[in-house]
Design an enzyme around this catalytic site. Structure first.
Site, short mmCIF file in Angstrom:
data_model
loop_
_atom_site.label_atom_id
_atom_site.label_comp_id
_atom_site.label_asym_id
_atom_site.label_seq_id
_atom_site.Cartn_x
_atom_site.Cartn_y
_atom_site.Cartn_z
N HIS B 82 38.63 35.63 42.91
CA HIS B 82 37.93 34.43 43.14
C HIS B 82 38.45 33.98 43.95
O HIS B 82 39.05 32.78 44.38
CB HIS B 82 39.07 34.18 41.97
N MET B 124 44.48 36.15 42.36
CA MET B 124 43.94 36.48 43.26
C MET B 124 42.57 37.38 43.10
O MET B 124 41.70 37.67 44.02
CB MET B 124 44.37 37.60 44.73
N GLU B 125 42.63 37.96 41.44
CA GLU B 125 41.51 38.62 41.30
C GLU B 125 40.83 37.87 40.55
O GLU B 125 39.76 37.27 41.02
CB GLU B 125 42.21 39.89 40.53
N MET B 126 40.73 38.06 39.04
CA MET B 126 39.51 37.26 38.07
C MET B 126 40.41 36.27 37.66
O MET B 126 39.18 34.96 37.00
CB MET B 126 39.76 38.47 36.96
#
Lengths: 331, 331
Positions: B82, B124-126
């Site tokens: 993200h 940190m991801e979705m």
């Protein structure tokens, strides 16, 4: 009793109704399935459409912003580009885009071939270069072979790349919507409300711009004819291409095919609800304040324009080699 | 002349060779095709795997970093999350991941169900939340219907979401690699060099860790046994989970299935060339300096582990409604 001949004619009329009449008299024509004449080129174009190695990061492909699982759009107001840059304008759907008079909202590309090269090299989008694109593809034996089989040369160039992508994109038509079934003579394909919505759609003048098989894409028109369209998006439309002051705020009329899937709407992606879009367009373009009933019926009609969505096997991409230029996502 | 019985036996041995022997005596076993017992759940899981609305931006799906067009990986050293955040560790392939003893490099998830919830909520991801995930799915009638058909309730919960994703991921096995054909008795499936590479692979001890049907995934092992592995990646492996000092730099042994497709390599994604990976692993893990010939043969062997890749129709995702929480890509 009816004669056998009359029975046969009656039965025949049930299977093959009088569709030619409606299609020739209505301002929107049915979408016909695309006939693939060069299947190998289409297959190559499909791989390239899903190919993140056409971007500097190795992360963004054509399908990132023209997602074929989502009506050929990204369903964002404006797109996410390289390094999470905020794009300047709403990504138009790639579905049925081959029917457009030109490509991009301002029509700066004449056709899909010219369009396809744009995002690859745009620093706001895929942020790559045509030269590096060729280096990547040329380093991968499976791609070399596919290009050689199709274009008859071992030397890949960017025109071949965009030609193959465009050939794939030309297959992305969406026939068989309920509206098309109705156009072809199936009276039961639309409900009374949907049909009423379509009648309003025509009678107030929407079809002046939203016409042809794609229900749009046939002309450039001013956004905000009767009232100005208020937006903080700085795009000025076709004037950027022609330099003509008369083209200020002229944008390509978007297709209404699959509009149920291609939210949010307008070149700035500012509106998410079809009902509001119908209201705004009627007021700003046509000086009409619609009733809630009209708005609901027109929205219902618009949702009958959703056709058969892309239907193909997810492509497999050939692996890079030790010679393939590496992605640079965080440079 | 041979008797008819002997002829029959000889002919039979050609079509159904003595594969049971190799599969039971070799340290790597063939991958068998997955038998789908709940096709509706797999279809739902496939949609969810491709669903960018499980992310805060509406842009990132499971398939973004575990790209099924690319060996179930993103082919980046570490992933883009993200807001273009640089991920801390290399995304492992999702292919054959159901065979792993645990999920993630440090094994912090016991199984695919537990894993699937992680990236959705990881900032940190979705960068989404399980609560918002449910709000999104619950707002879409097609999803409500699918969940109700499968789980027997109108009320979607995150365990159903991860259960469906895991059911789809369990289908992502890659049988029929050339190595598996050889394991099953087809002597011609491997070249002499590939076979020599496999013999070296076994004789120097690689199969101590890279064993089982996935040629890995069966245990946690120290990265850098004989010599330390030099990296600027701060990940410490399994110690983060167990708190045991003995687990420092212990990582789950990655599968070698489809390793040709899942570059770059190691938990930090620092190496792009299989030849170098073979050299490094032999030196650091086994104290062996391999000849170029051995390295090339082992690399050739590793490339025979590429199996049948995912083969399915790209899913179509149902549209959002006016009630669907909107993506917030730039907040």
């Amino acid at each position: 009793m009816k004669s056998p001949l009359i029975s046969l004619l009656l039965a025949g009329s049930l299977v093959a109704p009088v569709w030619a009449d409606r299609a020739s008299t209505e301002p929107i024509q049915p979408i016909e399935p695309h006939e693939v004449t060069e299947p190998e080129k289409v297959e190559l174009g499909k791989k390239l459409f899903f190919e993140p190695r056409l971007s500097a990061s190795g992360f963004i492909s054509c399908n990132s912003c023209h997602n074929l699982s989502r009506g050929g759009s990204d369903n964002l107001p404006t797109s996410i580009g390289h390094n999470w840059q905020e794009g300047p304008i709403n990504s138009p759907t790639v579905l049925n885009s081959s029917m457009s008079v030109a490509q991009f909202w301002d029509g700066r590309a004449a056709d899909l071939r010219e369009q396809a090269g744009g995002p690859i090299a745009n620093p706001m989008e895929m942020a790559f270069s045509h030269l590096l694109t060729i280096d990547v593809l040329q380093s991968i034996p499976e791609y070399r072979q596919m290009f050689a089989d199709i274009y008859g040369t071992e030397k890949i160039d960017i025109d071949q790349v965009t030609d193959a992508i465009a050939a794939f994109e030309e297959t992305l038509v969406t026939p068989n919507s309920r509206f098309d079934q109705w156009l072809k003579g199936d009276d039961d394909a639309l409900t009374a409300n949907e049909l009423a919505g379509y009648e309003t759609f025509k009678s107030i003048g929407c079809t002046a711009c939203h016409n042809g098989p794609a229900a749009g894409g046939t002309s450039f028109q001013r956004m905000g004819v009767v009232e100005p369209y208020v937006t903080d998006n700085p795009a000025e439309g076709r004037v950027a291409i022609t330099g003509e002051d008369a083209d200020r705020f002229n944008f390509k009329v978007p297709t209404l095919r699959n509009v149920e899937l291609t939210y949010p709407y307008f070149h700035d992606g500012a509106y998410w609800e079809l009902e509001k879009v119908v209201d705004v367009m009627a007021r700003l373009q046509l000086g009409r304040k619609l009733s809630d009933e009209d708005i609901n019926n027109m929205t219902a009609f618009l949702k009958t324009l959703t056709g058969d969505q892309p239907d193909f096997i997810l492509p497999n991409l050939p692996p890079s080699t030790n010679d393939t230029p590496r992605p640079r996502p965080f440079d």
